[in-house]
Design an enzyme around this catalytic site. Structure first.
Site, PDB file in Angstrom:
ATOM      1  N   SER A 101       0.838  -1.198   0.000  1.00 16.02           N
ATOM      2  CA  SER A 101       0.000   0.000   0.000  1.00 16.02           C
ATOM      3  C   SER A 101       0.877   1.254   0.000  1.00 16.02           C
ATOM      4  CB  SER A 101      -0.965  -0.037   1.186  1.00 16.02           C
ATOM      5  OG  SER A 101      -1.889   1.012   1.117  1.00 16.02           O
ATOM      6  N   HIS A 204      -8.706   1.567  -0.568  1.00 13.33           N
ATOM      7  CA  HIS A 204      -8.477   0.714  -1.735  1.00 13.33           C
ATOM      8  C   HIS A 204      -9.789   0.173  -2.325  1.00 13.33           C
ATOM      9  CE1 HIS A 204      -4.201   1.024  -1.283  1.00 13.33           C
ATOM     10  NE2 HIS A 204      -4.312   0.686  -0.009  1.00 13.33           N
TER      11      HIS A 204
END
Length: 422
Positions: A101, A204
């Protein structure tokens, strides 16, 4: 072969930066990083509470800065291109880099794709924009531990959720509205344990679309170069060969699932023998213990582990040119644009069958969702290698649908043995 990894949000713990400030020059670099990111990283990394550093706008810059300064300490010199750090990215001795991430920004600096200053500016925008997007609606995330992998994905899709993190080792994070998550909790997949996460929103997923726009604007003025070592992408585990493609993926990734499971599969395919995780370390090495048996791992938590990390590098760094891209996976994955039911395109039996060549924007099918249909199109001219779903299969947003070989290699890269004169 050795890979350096950088963890993502949730890895931070109160006071984890305190021992690093004892190293010469670290306080000055963190002071510069604080100015670039717009928050006091020294205070947040030393005396702030757990609740304070859970704030997305704080946690993300804190994680990226920590990974960058630890990597510079590991190399014995500073990183590329700024007042925060200067020098040759080749001083960071590794064969590959990857980040989970937000950790992808630190990995990009380690691989020489962008300057550390630019990484801190971008993560400041990213963290603030994602926090604002999360505040816009009641969304959240739930960890799904165990259960049959396909059954878990099907249950997530059935409730309109997104598998926002597919971490491997039996760990998937479902994300969406609180109403969807409550329905999922009332109807969990068989054999799985659900653990609601204390996060501000559905990261996300499509709920982060406003943050994508903000980060794209910020990235427009950033200069990037091609990676100086193998650099893996969270979106599909593939090695990215151009700085331009990497930056595009970094922007889109804010609203797309993290596929760390595919990153670890690529590590195995590349023959990685050792993995180092930068601070605040522990999460990625924990996943690797199950997914990458036999791979040596070191989670760097404090500076007194730097010598052990250097020894590991000396032992496992590839003998060949450590920046070679000769063994990069050439395939790419095309994923579902939303959750729903996959419908094959007309003529799937020939025009889009295994081994067929498809043109740019070719019709590869649709995903039928409650909100309507979303087309699945080829983002490159490519050859179909393998279909991973069938007509009528339930799919989750971000789930791989088909494996393809882009024409000329990923990102236009042509393998050395296919170049003219090779």
């Amino acid at each position: 072969m050795l890979i350096i990894t950088a963890p993502g949000q949730g890895a931070q713990t109160p006071g984890f930066l305190a021992p690093w400030l004892e190293l010469p020059g670290i306080a000055e670099r963190l002071g510069t990083a604080s100015e670039l990111a717009g928050c006091d990283l020294i205070r947040f990394g030393t005396t702030a509470s757990a609740d304070e550093i859970k704030d997305t706008a704080v946690a993300q810059p804190l994680l990226v800065a920590a990974a960058i300064v630890a990597a510079s300490a590991l190399s014995g010199s500073a990183l590329a291109g700024s007042a925060l750090a200067g020098g040759d990215p080749g001083d960071v001795h590794a064969d590959a880099a990857a980040g989970h991430s937000v950790g992808e920004l630190a990995a990009g600096v380690i691989a020489g794709v962008l300057a550390a200053d630019d990484a801190m500016r971008l993560v400041g925008v990213r963290g603030t924009a994602m926090a604002a997007a999360a505040a816009a609606g009641p969304t959240g995330m739930t960890a799904v531990l165990g259960g049959d992998h396909e059954a878990v994905l099907a249950a997530i899709a059935r409730h309109g959720l997104t598998p926002a993190n597919v971490n491997g080792a039996g760990q998937i994070v479902a994300a969406g509205t609180l109403t969807e998550l409550a329905a999922f909790a009332a109807d969990p997949p068989a054999g799985a344990r659900l653990r609601p996460l204390q996060v501000a929103g559905a990261f996300h997923t499509r709920h982060m679309a406003p943050a994508v726009a903000a980060l794209r604007d910020a990235a427009a003025g950033v200069t990037v170069t091609d990676p100086a070592m193998t650099l893996l992408s969270d979106s599909d585990g593939a090695a990215v060969t151009t700085g331009k493609e990497w930056l595009e993926r970094i922007v889109a990734q804010v609203a797309a699932p993290v596929r760390w499971d595919l990153c670890m599969q690529t590590m195995a395919d590349l023959g990685v023998t050792a993995l180092i995780e930068l601070p605040p370390a522990g999460t990625l090495t924990g996943l690797a213990r199950r997914a990458l048996p036999g791979v040596a791992q070191l989670a760097i938590k404090t500076p007194d582990q730097l010598d052990a990390a250097r020894d590991l590098i000396e032992e496992h760094l590839a003998d060949s040119d450590r920046h070679s891209h000769g063994h990069l996976p050439e395939w790419r994955l095309i994923v579902a644009p939303t959750s729903g039911t996959f419908r094959s395109p007309p003529g799937r039996g020939d025009a889009a069958s295994t081994g067929a060549a498809v043109a740019l924007t070719a019709d590869l099918g649709t995903v039928v969702a409650r909100s309507g249909e979303r087309a699945v199109a080829a983002p490159w001219p490519a050859e179909i290698i393998e279909w991973l779903v069938e007509e009528g299969d339930p799919v989750s947003e971000g789930q791989p649908l088909v494996r393809v070989q882009p024409e000329g290699g990923p990102g236009g890269w042509v393998p050395p043995d296919r170049r003219e004169g090779a």
